[in-house]
Design a protein around this motif. Structure first.
Motif, short mmCIF file in Angstrom:
data_model
loop_
_atom_site.label_atom_id
_atom_site.label_comp_id
_atom_site.label_asym_id
_atom_site.label_seq_id
_atom_site.Cartn_x
_atom_site.Cartn_y
_atom_site.Cartn_z
N PRO A 86 0.82 -1.22 0.00
CA PRO A 86 0.00 0.00 0.00
C PRO A 86 0.85 1.27 0.00
CG PRO A 86 -0.81 -1.54 1.64
CD PRO A 86 0.49 -2.10 1.13
N ALA A 87 2.03 1.20 0.64
CA ALA A 87 2.89 2.39 0.71
C ALA A 87 3.32 2.82 -0.70
CB ALA A 87 4.11 2.11 1.57
N LEU A 90 0.28 4.35 -2.43
CA LEU A 90 0.01 5.71 -1.95
C LEU A 90 1.01 6.69 -2.54
CD1 LEU A 90 -0.88 5.01 1.77
CD2 LEU A 90 -2.37 6.08 0.07
N GLU A 91 2.26 6.26 -2.62
CA GLU A 91 3.29 7.14 -3.16
C GLU A 91 2.99 7.44 -4.63
OE1 GLU A 91 7.32 5.75 -2.54
OE2 GLU A 91 7.97 7.27 -3.99
N MET A 93 0.12 7.39 -6.08
CA MET A 93 -1.03 8.28 -6.16
C MET A 93 -0.66 9.69 -5.76
SD MET A 93 -4.05 5.76 -4.86
CE MET A 93 -5.38 6.94 -4.98
N ASP A 94 0.26 9.78 -4.85
CA ASP A 94 0.70 11.10 -4.40
C ASP A 94 1.37 11.87 -5.54
OD1 ASP A 94 0.96 13.08 -2.49
OD2 ASP A 94 2.98 12.44 -1.91
N SER B 445 3.18 7.32 4.73
CA SER B 445 2.05 6.77 3.98
C SER B 445 0.74 7.34 4.50
CB SER B 445 2.02 5.25 4.12
OG SER B 445 3.08 4.69 3.40
N THR B 448 0.17 10.81 3.20
CA THR B 448 -0.29 10.76 1.81
C THR B 448 -1.74 10.31 1.74
OG1 THR B 448 1.94 10.06 1.27
CG2 THR B 448 0.30 9.87 -0.47
N TYR B 449 -2.07 9.29 2.53
CA TYR B 449 -3.43 8.75 2.51
C TYR B 449 -4.44 9.82 2.92
CZ TYR B 449 -7.28 5.55 3.61
OH TYR B 449 -8.48 4.91 3.66
N LYS B 451 -4.06 13.02 2.75
CA LYS B 451 -4.07 14.05 1.71
C LYS B 451 -5.01 13.61 0.58
CE LYS B 451 -0.60 15.30 -1.28
NZ LYS B 451 0.84 15.36 -1.50
N LEU B 452 -4.91 12.34 0.19
CA LEU B 452 -5.76 11.82 -0.88
C LEU B 452 -7.22 11.80 -0.46
CD1 LEU B 452 -3.46 8.92 -2.09
CD2 LEU B 452 -3.96 11.03 -3.32
#
Lengths: 118, 819
Positions: A86-87, A90-91, A93-94, B445, B448-449, B451-452
């Motif tokens: 997931p990390a 997420l990255e 998607m960031d 993470s 970021t999560y 933020k999304l």
């Protein structure tokens, strides 16, 4: 109808995706085997959606994604990867990916993601 | 010196000054007092207006009076003059022309210097005294003078005709109104008629009229040929020379009095040859006007006082309702709705206060209704808040709202405080709270999560399964497990906040882990069982005994013991590996690992090491019990207790045949707290016998002993103590060997003689061993550890040894309440 480009170094993966996308009534207009090829084809076809593997020869998916977004920021990029973290998702998607789908994926997952784009 | 009395007339500047002053002053004071009370302002306004009106009317009246008085006086003097003109016959008029001609002929020089020396109202002579005296005695001149005196004296109260009228007053109590009468002509040197020349005057001689013995200023003569500066009336004189009858426009005041002068043309053959002038004594009129002036001022003052008084009364009357209303309004503003303005009048103010009172009542009712509904609403809100609070206090999950800037809102459930105990939560940044509790990569993470999640263009679906806090251990330990979930709260298209749910899943996580551990453990046990079954029994029990023997030493970790322990662990590990005891090999390896990583010993290292050793002990205990179970399962049940079996085990392992006499030892007689100690001690003594006491059969025969070693163990229970003895008929203590070893270790000098007693002491010393290193002996730990355990239990251990006999004795105290 949204136009899709598939980017994956595996012919099998592309074929699977194409089969699935056809049932979702999405038009696959181009296929690329690596990032460099993807950039060339993107310049020609300007698809709305790009599905992208991360680990590919010549140019990895994340680099390719950044370059595509630099050309056309509205492009929706869906990362399809075997990296089950997931990390990493997420990255990705960031830094601009619209969604991340982890392999092996179900048609249901592919469908619900694409439905948000139609 | 001449001055006009204009201030009494139409150009009344004083009047205008007062009028404007009143208005301006009133306005200025009103403006200055703008912040004072309304009543004062109103009073001032009234005063100003009334004073302005009064002053205007008073001065108007005064002006009209002045004008009519002036008009009447002017008409009178003009009438006198016109009548008087008839007294000048042709002869007189010719005389005027003649005298004019003669005076011109004899005149002194009348240049500009001469004329300029004469101020207005003053005169200068133009004839020499001789000429003057001659001409003034001329009968024509005297006739003219008589005519002038007739005109003048005709204005007395009582007129009596006389042939020759003297210059002096005929009757001092009845002076003529016309004070002066004269004839003058213009002179060629003064075409603007500033200067004129006297032809005749009723007062041409100097005369001490009041008989005071000197000629006063008003008694001076106006002689023939006198040049007079008449600048003040030159316009009127010009009018007379044009043929009109004129009078000065104002009263003229000079040193002689107050005058009104009139000028009349004297014709001869159709042309004006001279001007006849008369001065009317206007003192009475002026005094009248002056009186009137002061009366006007008095009236003004009075009007001022009255208007001030009235305006104060009036303003008070007018402002009272306003004051009452103002007080009531202020009370209402202070939320006293019972306030009313009490004014019993039938006028507009009465209506206003009545309306105000009604309004106050209505407002009061309205406010009451409003307050009640606000109270009700507040109560509802408070109840709703209490309900929310109760929910938040009872719910077992940590619920909170998260702002887009990452801060936690003030309303959150109490359970959140148990998840983040020591820190203040409201307003804190969630990432801040997490920073010290979760690893950095997870924190990143999470950032970021979140933020999304706040990005409305990301549908929930694409974020599915990405929650990095799905299941996470806090503080890097397994003590707290948290599962966090976030739900979006949308406001239109925007994500206004997130509902965070933090659940403490420690129990289930630990259970899960425990299950996992149990599974692993059972796997290990299965392996262990298989390993144990496969391993030859003798080797196995040797290994286990070894492990147990050194486990005390293994537990004592410090910087000095580390190298020794490392060697020990390594040897044990080698043994475990060679026996293919996988579980032991791994446990030993783990213990070895924990103390080899770093050169310095940290607390953490010590702790981990202790845990590793504990694991090893558990493993060993488990193995022992497994071995026993296996033995029980595989061998006929033994009647001997475990201690005796263990002792037998020591000898059988080394292949030493012994006769064990235990008929006087019953381990169930030993108090339970000493059982292990006694067993360990006896096992140690047995090891000692098997290693140090062992003799070949041939040797035993030559020493006259039985073929097999005789071992006897006894246990006696005394009231205060128990005594356990162990004796063998083995080799006994080898004094020589003990001595050399003691010298080697520096425990004694070479010269010191070795006796039995010293030797007995030495064998209990730490690190003392006379044997090469083997599994059963050689490290000098065994007997020392026995002594240590017995001393720890306040007991005594002794050894008696002779050639061919060794006897150990343990005495342990038994507390009196036992039995």
């Amino acid at each position: 109808m949204k136009r899709v480009m598939l980017v994956d170094d595996s012919d099998l993966m592309r074929t699977i995706q194409q089969t699935h996308l056809r049932t979702l009534k999405l038009e696959v207009i181009a296929e690329a085997r690596n990032g460099v090829e993807a950039l060339d084809l993107f310049g020609i076809h300007r698809p709305d959606i790009v599905t992208m593997d991360i680990t590919m020869p010549h140019m990895d998916g994340l680099t390719c994604m950044k370059q595509i977004l630099a050309i056309q920021p509205t492009t929706r990029i869906i990362i399809i990867t075997a990296i089950n973290d997931p990390a990493v998702a997420l990255e990705a998607m960031d830094i601009g990916a619209y969604a991340v789908i982890q392999k092996p994926f179900s048609i249901a997952r592919l469908q619900e993601i694409f439905e948000t784009l139609v | 010196m001449i001055e006009t009395l204009a201030f009494l007339g139409p150009e009344n500047h004083v009047f205008w000054g007062i009028f404007l002053g009143v208005i301006l002053g009133g306005w200025l004071i009103t403006a200055y007092l703008a912040r004072r009370s309304f009543g004062l302002k109103l009073g001032l306004a009234f005063t100003t207006v009334s004073l302005a009106l009064t002053s205007f009317s008073v001065f108007f009246y005064q002006k009209v009076t002045y004008d009519s008085l002036y008009a009447a006086t002017t008409a009178r003097i003009k009438d006198i003059g016109r009548t008087g003109l008839f007294l000048f016959d042709d002869e007189a008029r010719r005389t005027i022309l003649r005298i004019d001609r003669e005076t011109e002929e004899r005149s002194l020089k009348r240049d500009s210097t001469f004329l300029q020396a004469i101020a207005p109202g003053n005169s200068g002579d133009s004839l020499k005294p001789a000429d003057l005296s001659e001409l003034q005695n001329d009968p024509g001149f005297l006739h003219l003078v008589q005519t002038l005196r007739k005109i003048k004296n005709a204005t007395r109260e009582h007129v009596v005709l006389e042939e020759n009228i003297p210059q002096a007053p005929l009757d001092p109590d009845d002076v003529p109104v016309i004070r002066y009468a004269n004839i003058f002509v213009p002179i060629s040197e003064s075409p603007d008629i500033r200067y004129v020349k006297w032809i005749a005057d009723s007062d041409f001689e100097e005369l001490d009229g009041n008989k005071n013995g000197k000629i006063d200023e008003d008694e001076q003569s106006s002689p023939l040929g006198m040049i007079y500066n008449y600048a003040d009336a030159s316009e009127e004189i010009k009018g007379a020379l044009r043929g009109e009858v004129t009078a000065t426009r104002n009263y003229i005041s000079d040193t002689y009095g107050v005058w009104l002068s009139a000028f009349f043309p004297i014709y001869y053959q159709g042309r004006v040859i001279a001007v006849h002038s008369m001065d009317l004594d206007a003192r009475k009129d002026v005094n009248l006007m002056r009186k009137l002036w002061f009366e006007s001022l008095g009236i003004l003052g009075l009007a001022f006082l009255i208007s001030v008084f009235i305006s104060l009364l009036l303003s008070k009357y007018l402002t009272r309702p306003i004051k009452l209303l103002s007080i009531a309004a202020n009370q209402i503003r202070a939320r006293d709705f019972s306030a009313r303005a009490n004014l019993n009048r039938k006028d507009e103010f009465g209506n206003l206060t009545a309306a105000f009172n009604e309004m106050a009542m209505a407002v009061g009712q309205y406010a009451q209704t409003l307050e009640r509904s606000v109270e009700e609403r507040t109560l509802e809100l408070r109840q709703a808040k209490q309900e929310t609070d109760r929910i938040l206090a009872t719910v077992s999950d940590g619920l909170f709202l998260l702002n887009p800037d990452g801060t936690i809102r003030g309303n959150y459930s109490r359970a959140l405080e148990t998840i983040f105990p020591t820190e203040p939560i409201p307003g804190r940044n969630l990432l801040n709270l997490l920073a010290s509790r979760i690893p950095d990569d997870r924190l990143k993470s999470t950032e970021t999560y979140l933020k999304l999640l706040f990005d409305p263009s990301r549908p929930d679906i694409v974020l599915k399964g990405l929650n990095p806090l799905q299941k996470i251990a806090f503080n890097g330990s397994d003590e707290i497990w948290i599962s966090a979930a976030f739900h979006r709260i949308k406001n239109g298209d925007q994500v206004s906040e997130l509902l965070g749910v933090f659940s403490n899943i420690t129990e289930s996580a630990q259970l899960e882990q425990k299950l996992g551990n149990e599974r692993r453990k059972s796997e290990v046990q299965t392996t262990l069982v298989l390993d144990l079954l496969r391993t030859p029994r003798l080797l196995l029990s040797t290994f286990l005994d070894d492990l147990n023997e050194y486990s005390d030493a293994l537990e004592r970790l410090n910087s000095d013991t580390r190298p020794g322990l490392l060697r020990l662990l390594h040897t044990l590990k080698g043994n475990a590996a060679s026996l293919k005891l996988e579980a032991f090999a791994q446990a030993l390896h783990h213990a070895e690992e924990t103390i080899t990583v770093k050169p310095e010993l940290t607390d953490v290292m010590r702790q981990e090491y202790a845990q590793a050793i504990m694991l090893l002990r558990e493993l060993s205990a488990e193995s022992l019990s497994l071995v026993e179970h296996i033995r029980e399962a595989s061998a006929p049940a033994s009647t001997e207790d475990f201690t005796v079996q263990a002792i037998r085990g020591v000898f059988s392992r080394r292949g030493v045949a012994v006769d064990l006499d235990v008929k006087d030892f019953h381990s169930n007689q030993i108090p339970s707290e000493y059982q292990r100690l006694v067993r360990d001690a006896l096992v140690q003594f047995a090891r000692n016998s098997s290693v140090h006491g062992f003799e070949e059969v041939s040797q035993r025969r030559s020493n006259g002993k039985k073929d097999t070693m005789q071992i006897r163990i006894t246990g006696e229970l005394h009231p205060q103590k128990i005594v356990v003895t162990y004796s063998d008929d083995g080799r006994g203590l080898d004094l020589k060997k003990i001595q050399s070893q003691a010298i080697k270790l520096g425990l004694m000098d070479t010269e010191q003689a070795m006796d039995q007693k010293t030797a007995c002491e030495l064998i209990f010393s730490a690190g003392f061993s006379t044997m090469e290193l083997s599994i059963d002996a050689g490290r000098g730990i065994g007997l020392n550890s026995v002594r240590q355990s017995v001393l720890d239990a306040n007991g005594i251990v002794t050894v008696e040894a002779t050639q061919g006999h060794t006897a150990f004795k343990i005495e342990l105290p038994v507390t009196s309440d036992r039995n």
